[in-house]
Design a protein around this motif. Structure first.
Motif, short mmCIF file in Angstrom:
data_model
loop_
_atom_site.label_atom_id
_atom_site.label_comp_id
_atom_site.label_asym_id
_atom_site.label_seq_id
_atom_site.Cartn_x
_atom_site.Cartn_y
_atom_site.Cartn_z
N HIS A 135 0.86 -1.20 0.00
CA HIS A 135 0.00 0.00 0.00
C HIS A 135 0.89 1.24 0.00
N CYS A 189 -4.93 5.46 0.78
CA CYS A 189 -3.98 4.57 0.15
C CYS A 189 -4.19 4.67 -1.34
N CYS A 193 -3.94 -0.44 -3.98
CA CYS A 193 -4.96 -0.94 -3.10
C CYS A 193 -6.12 -1.53 -3.89
CU LIG Z 1 -3.71 0.14 -0.48
#
Ligand SMILES: [Cu+2]
Length: 219
Positions: A135, A189, A193
């Motif tokens: 991430h 994020c 992701c």
């Molecule tokens: Cu992520």
């Protein structure tokens, strides 16, 4: 004729009720906000401890990837609404339990907007191999973007239900950010992701409480 128009009226009322109920649930869903969790110490330094889990394991989206945050009493809370002091250094520790999916853009392997160096499992890491990232922790308005190293696909003892414990496979990413004036900043994020969603967006990526949150910088 009369009973026909009565039936028509009933259908209209039924439709109106359905529409009102749908609107009620939709607005309710959009208005949901997890509780705000404060950083554990006051200015000029604060500490935030987060964990990233591959699947939350409970609630309406049990299979979604998510963040959790530790509150000042040491309890893990399922929230991404974070309170931090203004004009302060905030040390962020991310316990990362998700596996690596790699970065779409290798440039994101370099942390940006942090004070000093990022450490990964205690080692100073000027830049992360983009293939090892799971991430990215990003606060676009503060110029912050930090890659988070994933755990190996074959790692033993992987966590599947949050909150994950230190006994389960994880990486530890530590970095420091500097807050400025008070305000509310979106953090999230960025890709990679939510690999199961189109281009990595949608689902947990756009949901506050999962991979998307608010940083309340409090004076
Ligand atoms: Cu992520």
């Amino acid at each position: 004729m009369k009973s026909g128009s009565t039936k028509l009226g009933a259908v209209f009322i039924g439709l109106a009720c359905t529409a009102a109920l749908l609107a009620y649930y939709l607005v309710g869903y959009l208005m949901v906000r997890p509780p705000a969790v404060s950083a554990s110490t006051g200015p000029p330094r604060a500490e935030l401890t987060l964990q990233t889990v591959a699947s939350l394991g409970f609630g309406p989206h049990a299979d979604w990837v998510s963040y959790l945050v530790k509150d000042p009493q040491g309890h893990w809370r399922h929230s991404t609404v974070l309170n931090v002091p203004a004009n302060s250094l905030v040390r962020v520790t991310v316990l990362q339990y998700d596996t690596a999916t790699g970065l779409r853009n290798p440039y994101w392997g370099g942390p940006r907007g942090i004070v000093g160096e990022m450490t990964v499992d205690g080692k100073p890491t000027p830049t992360l191999d983009p293939d090892l990232a799971s991430h990215t922790f990003a606060i676009p308005d503060l110029g912050v973007s930090v890659p988070l190293k994933g755990v190996a696909d074959k790692a033993k003892n992987q966590c599947s239900v949050a909150p994950c414990t230190l006994a389960e496979a994880h990486t530890t990413v530590v970095f420091t950010i500097r807050t400025g004036k008070a305000g509310t900043y979106r953090w999230q994020c960025f890709v990679p992701c939510a690999a199961g969603f189109i281009l990595g967006f949608g689902g947990p990526m756009q949901s506050v409480g999962y991979m998307d949150g608010y940083l309340h910088v409090v004076a």
